[in-house]
Design a protein around this motif. Structure first.
Motif, mmCIF file in Angstrom:
data_model
loop_
_atom_site.group_PDB
_atom_site.id
_atom_site.type_symbol
_atom_site.label_atom_id
_atom_site.label_comp_id
_atom_site.label_asym_id
_atom_site.label_seq_id
_atom_site.Cartn_x
_atom_site.Cartn_y
_atom_site.Cartn_z
ATOM 1 N N THR A 3 30.723 18.022 34.719
ATOM 2 C CA THR A 3 31.828 18.230 35.660
ATOM 3 C C THR A 3 33.162 18.296 34.944
ATOM 4 O O THR A 3 34.007 19.158 35.243
ATOM 5 N N ILE A 4 33.378 17.415 33.990
ATOM 6 C CA ILE A 4 34.640 17.423 33.233
ATOM 7 C C ILE A 4 34.778 18.713 32.437
ATOM 8 O O ILE A 4 35.839 19.352 32.431
ATOM 9 N N CYS A 5 33.686 19.126 31.773
ATOM 10 C CA CYS A 5 33.734 20.365 30.982
ATOM 11 C C CYS A 5 33.990 21.578 31.884
ATOM 12 O O CYS A 5 34.825 22.446 31.561
ATOM 13 N N ALA A 6 33.282 21.651 33.013
ATOM 14 C CA ALA A 6 33.462 22.780 33.925
ATOM 15 C C ALA A 6 34.870 22.806 34.499
ATOM 16 O O ALA A 6 35.463 23.876 34.687
ATOM 17 N N THR A 7 35.439 21.635 34.764
ATOM 18 C CA THR A 7 36.802 21.566 35.296
ATOM 19 C C THR A 7 37.812 22.063 34.276
ATOM 20 O O THR A 7 38.745 22.812 34.613
ATOM 21 N N LEU A 8 37.644 21.664 33.028
ATOM 22 C CA LEU A 8 38.567 22.111 31.982
ATOM 23 C C LEU A 8 38.541 23.637 31.839
ATOM 24 O O LEU A 8 39.589 24.267 31.654
ATOM 25 N N ILE A 9 37.360 24.232 31.941
ATOM 26 C CA ILE A 9 37.246 25.684 31.848
ATOM 27 C C ILE A 9 37.856 26.352 33.073
ATOM 28 O O ILE A 9 38.385 27.469 33.005
ATOM 29 N N THR A 10 37.806 25.649 34.223
ATOM 30 C CA THR A 10 38.321 26.206 35.480
ATOM 31 C C THR A 10 39.842 26.231 35.534
ATOM 32 O O THR A 10 40.428 27.078 36.230
ATOM 33 N N LEU A 11 40.517 25.334 34.820
ATOM 34 C CA LEU A 11 41.969 25.159 34.946
ATOM 35 C C LEU A 11 42.775 26.459 34.876
ATOM 36 O O LEU A 11 43.691 26.669 35.687
ATOM 37 N N PRO A 12 42.473 27.379 33.938
ATOM 38 C CA PRO A 12 43.268 28.624 33.887
ATOM 39 C C PRO A 12 43.092 29.525 35.110
ATOM 40 O O PRO A 12 43.933 30.396 35.354
ATOM 41 N N LYS A 13 42.022 29.320 35.887
ATOM 42 C CA LYS A 13 41.756 30.169 37.049
ATOM 43 C C LYS A 13 42.448 29.666 38.313
ATOM 44 O O LYS A 13 42.449 30.356 39.331
ATOM 45 N N ILE A 14 43.002 28.476 38.262
ATOM 46 C CA ILE A 14 43.575 27.862 39.466
ATOM 47 C C ILE A 14 44.957 28.444 39.755
ATOM 48 O O ILE A 14 45.762 28.644 38.850
ATOM 49 N N GLU A 15 45.219 28.708 41.029
ATOM 50 C CA GLU A 15 46.544 29.120 41.471
ATOM 51 C C GLU A 15 47.383 27.862 41.670
ATOM 52 O O GLU A 15 47.226 27.154 42.658
ATOM 53 N N TRP A 16 48.257 27.590 40.723
ATOM 54 C CA TRP A 16 48.996 26.325 40.722
ATOM 55 C C TRP A 16 50.155 26.388 41.710
ATOM 56 O O TRP A 16 51.321 26.449 41.330
ATOM 57 N N GLN A 17 49.791 26.360 42.979
ATOM 58 C CA GLN A 17 50.787 26.355 44.053
ATOM 59 C C GLN A 17 50.493 25.189 44.985
ATOM 60 O O GLN A 17 49.365 25.015 45.427
ATOM 61 N N PHE A 18 51.519 24.400 45.278
ATOM 62 C CA PHE A 18 51.346 23.199 46.088
ATOM 63 C C PHE A 18 51.994 23.334 47.468
ATOM 64 O O PHE A 18 52.157 22.361 48.183
ATOM 65 N N ALA A 19 52.342 24.551 47.847
ATOM 66 C CA ALA A 19 53.082 24.745 49.098
ATOM 67 C C ALA A 19 52.273 24.308 50.313
ATOM 68 O O ALA A 19 52.823 23.851 51.310
ATOM 69 N N GLN A 20 50.956 24.451 50.241
ATOM 70 C CA GLN A 20 50.124 24.128 51.387
ATOM 71 C C GLN A 20 49.955 22.631 51.593
ATOM 72 O O GLN A 20 49.298 22.198 52.533
ATOM 73 N N THR A 21 50.546 21.826 50.709
ATOM 74 C CA THR A 21 50.396 20.385 50.839
ATOM 75 C C THR A 21 50.910 19.903 52.189
ATOM 76 O O THR A 21 50.394 18.956 52.775
#
Length: 420
Positions: A158-176
């Protein structure tokens, strides 16, 4: 048992690991993933807030056990038999519902791995019965040993998969800042918080595990060791919940993939989080690890919840608060196991029309009753039974009161919006 023997940290560890193993389940594989897939990073703050609000209530379980050598159920009895009655009334139905939900999630993973098309309700019933049989025959020890390995595999993957996923995330917090007036959104928020990182009743289970650990080790751990063991399990489970939300946001939300409503299809999506990032080989390995972790969680609560129910029943019938309660291999334990198994099977067969709706129902119900258990934990840890030096600090007491108040307000808010 005495504190003077100064057990090592290694000998004191155990209940915290059990906490993490029991917590990594519906909240992580289902709710955290759905939160990321549906809202991206929008509910990351909600996830963190839920853990912050519940922290004192969870901590008070092992803290009470380390301070008194007793479980929280016995602490409730010290406050009065009416307190035990309140706990029993608020939790007995929830216990059966949680067992049913855990069996459903475990069955969903099994369906995905084995490519089964059987009705998940029948698979869930079979898993519950298998768990009862394994506990009755003592076969749980082997499974527990294997699961420690699979928990490690699942965590590392899970940690390894998450680290690989980080560049694919849309880093927007507006929907909070989600619309609380939107019942559907509010319902999912409450559902997410309900099992984050687990239902608060797990604190009562952990206190029982801590007492069992003390008896097995022959010594009572220091308060510092008990709290450190708890923190490892608690913050480890919180970290993995964040990982699942990030993977859901990076793999599913960023591509517009909608969470499936059927059990097997959703389990395939969860396994796909790993195959997308780590390769096809990860599907079988991680899927098997998740299956073992979930099945062990199921067995843990099939064993633990009846013990809590039996202990509560004995406490209601006993007026001697100084007497320690041991329900091992007792008639109340056997009756409680049978009743909860039958109730869980009935819930699966007659109340589960939709996997997604059923999981939301379970987690929402758990959240609504959480202020009761949190309040009882606060009363127990601040009671005269606990030595002054082992009671919570003023900061932790106010933190606990804030958490209880916030959980109550959110529960009332949901009920008002839902039924007004």
């Amino acid at each position: 048992m005495s504190d003077s023997s100064k057990p090592s940290l290694w000998r004191s560890m155990g209940p915290g690991i059990l906490f993490a193993g029991a917590a990594i389940g519906t909240s992580h594989l289902v709710q955290s993933t759905r939160a990321g897939a549906t809202f991206g990073l929008g509910l990351l703050g909600v996830l963190i807030l839920a853990n912050v609000l519940k922290y004192p209530a969870f901590r008070f379980g092992p803290q009470y056990a380390a301070a008194t050598g007793r479980s929280l159920i016995e602490g409730y009895r010290d406050l009065g038999q009416w307190v035990v009655a309140v706990y029993m009334l608020s939790e007995v139905a929830v216990m059966a519902i949680i067992i049913a939900a855990t069996a459903a999630v475990t069955g969903a993973i099994l369906m995905a791995l084995a490519d089964l098309s059987v009705d998940i309700r029948y698979i869930g019933v079979g898993l519950i019965l298998l768990g009862v049989i394994m506990l009755a025959t003592g076969g749980y020890r082997l499974l527990e040993g294997l699961t420690k390995v699979f928990v490690a595999i699942l965590t590392i993957a899970t940690i390894c998969a998450t680290l690989i996923t980080l560049p694919k995330i849309e880093w927007q917090f507006a929907q909070t800042f989600f619309p609380l007036s939107d019942l559907q959104t509010l319902a999912f928020v409450i559902a997410l918080m309900g099992f984050m990182p687990a239902g608060i009743d797990l604190s009562v289970l952990q206190s029982s595990w801590a007492v069992a650990k003390q008896k097995a080790a022959g010594v009572k751990p220091t308060m510092q060791h008990a709290i450190l063991d708890f923190k490892i399990g608690f913050f480890g489970s919180v970290g993995l919940a964040i990982c699942f939300l990030l993977m859901g946001a990076g793999v599913m939300h960023s591509t517009g993939e909608v969470p499936a409503t059927s059990a097997g299809a959703f389990a395939n999506q969860v396994i796909g989080l790993y195959t997308t990032n780590l390769g096809d080989w990860a599907g079988v390995v991680v899927g098997a690890a998740a299956l073992f972790v979930m099945f062990t969680t199921l067995i843990a609560i099939v064993d633990g919840f009846p013990r809590l129910l039996a202990t509560g029943w004995v406490a209601l019938r006993s007026s001697e608060s100084a007497e320690a309660i041991d329900v091992g291999r007792s008639v109340p334990l056997y009756i409680s196991t049978a009743l909860l198994a039958i109730a869980a099977i009935s819930i699966l067969m007659f109340l589960m029309s939709s996997f997604q709706a059923f999981i939301d129902f379970v987690t929402i119900t758990t959240f609504i009753v959480s202020p009761i258990t949190a309040g009882l934990n606060h009363l127990a840890i601040t009671s005269a039974r606990v030595p002054l030096e082992y009671r919570p600090s003023p900061l932790l007491r106010w933190w606990s009161i804030l958490g209880i108040t916030a959980l109550t307000v959110l529960s009332v808010m949901f009920l008002y919006v839902r039924f007004a």
